[in-house]
Design a protein around this motif. Structure first.
Motif, PDB file in Angstrom:
ATOM      1  N   GLN A   2       0.673  -1.521   0.055  1.00  0.00           N
ATOM      2  CA  GLN A   2      -0.207   0.373   0.174  1.00  0.00           C
ATOM      3  C   GLN A   2       1.096   1.603   0.122  1.00  0.00           C
ATOM      4  O   GLN A   2       0.990   1.973  -1.289  1.00  0.00           O
ATOM      5  CB  GLN A   2      -0.725  -0.125   1.192  1.00  0.00           C
ATOM      6  N   GLN A   3       2.107   0.869   0.779  1.00  0.00           N
ATOM      7  CA  GLN A   3       2.749   2.339   1.115  1.00  0.00           C
ATOM      8  C   GLN A   3       3.453   2.336  -0.867  1.00  0.00           C
ATOM      9  O   GLN A   3       3.426   3.932  -1.335  1.00  0.00           O
ATOM     10  CB  GLN A   3       3.865   2.251   1.864  1.00  0.00           C
ATOM     11  N   ASP A  21       2.447   1.886  -3.658  1.00  0.00           N
ATOM     12  CA  ASP A  21       1.059   2.209  -4.176  1.00  0.00           C
ATOM     13  C   ASP A  21       0.744   3.636  -3.774  1.00  0.00           C
ATOM     14  O   ASP A  21       0.450   4.604  -4.756  1.00  0.00           O
ATOM     15  CB  ASP A  21       0.086   1.651  -4.170  1.00  0.00           C
ATOM     16  N   TRP A  22       0.287   4.778  -2.597  1.00  0.00           N
ATOM     17  CA  TRP A  22       0.741   5.822  -2.398  1.00  0.00           C
ATOM     18  C   TRP A  22       1.447   6.507  -2.928  1.00  0.00           C
ATOM     19  O   TRP A  22       1.537   7.450  -3.632  1.00  0.00           O
ATOM     20  CB  TRP A  22       0.853   5.762  -0.903  1.00  0.00           C
ATOM     21  N   GLU A  26      -7.808   8.820   1.021  1.00  0.00           N
ATOM     22  CA  GLU A  26      -7.013   7.777   1.149  1.00  0.00           C
ATOM     23  C   GLU A  26      -6.597   7.351   2.496  1.00  0.00           C
ATOM     24  O   GLU A  26      -6.506   6.394   3.459  1.00  0.00           O
ATOM     25  CB  GLU A  26      -6.494   6.131   0.369  1.00  0.00           C
ATOM     26  N   ALA A  81      -6.959   5.480   6.260  1.00  0.00           N
ATOM     27  CA  ALA A  81      -6.495   4.110   6.527  1.00  0.00           C
ATOM     28  C   ALA A  81      -5.473   4.801   7.841  1.00  0.00           C
ATOM     29  O   ALA A  81      -5.640   3.874   8.562  1.00  0.00           O
ATOM     30  CB  ALA A  81      -5.024   4.729   5.794  1.00  0.00           C
TER      31      ALA A  81
END
Length: 173
Positions: free
Chosen positions: A96-97, A99-100, A122, A126
């Motif tokens: 996820q990191q 992707d962010w 988002e 989170a």
């Protein structure tokens, strides 16, 4: 002066916290120990009042912030967060990191404010999920070591959220 912050404010020990009760307790303690009340007292009394006022300020700041409160609860329960040395996180969170980070780079590259605002949303979700996980692990399961992992993840989310907010501000400038 190694006072438990919850005891100082006469609040139940736990992650879930009534912020109005914290504010009220802080004002009560500050009213009792504020250095101005001891202006005409002796040097030793003024120094002790200043120490108590400082402790009250530190305690209030720690308990007011969900991240700082979680860190404090882990620490007083014997869990070293190892912030400097333990960077391990769940594989899904690491993905996820990435992707962010890619989304931030892409949005900044083309000055896409809508994409940045979507990323902010988002991150807010989170953050809420991490806080919910921490609350459950601390208050329900008393799993401070498990909570520590989520505290480190929340630290990342907060720090990355600042980067995204700065990128939004840069576009607005």
């Amino acid at each position: 002066m190694n006072q438990n912050y919850f005891e100082l404010f006469a609040l139940p020990v736990g992650f879930a916290l009534d912020s109005a009760a914290l504010d009220q307790a802080y004002r009560r303690v500050q009213g009792e120990v504020h250095p101005d009340k001891f202006a005409h007292a002796g040097e030793a009394e003024r120094r002790v009042a200043m120490q108590w006022a400082t402790l009250a300020n530190e305690a209030y700041q720690a308990l007011k912030s969900p991240l700082k409160r979680a860190r404090y609860l882990c620490e007083i329960n014997g869990v070293d967060l190892q912030i400097e040395t333990n960077t391990s996180m769940a594989p899904a969170f690491l993905m996820q990191q990435m992707d962010w980070r890619d989304a931030l780079d892409d949005a900044k590259g083309v000055a896409n404010e809508a994409a940045l605002l979507k990323l902010e949303g988002e991150l807010k979700r989170a953050r809420a999920a991490e806080i919910e996980a921490i609350a459950k692990l601390i208050d329900e399961q008393k799993d401070y070591a498990g909570a520590a992992r989520h505290v480190r993840q929340l630290m990342f989310v907060d720090k990355f959220g600042e980067e995204v907010a700065n990128a939004v501000e840069a576009l607005d400038a």
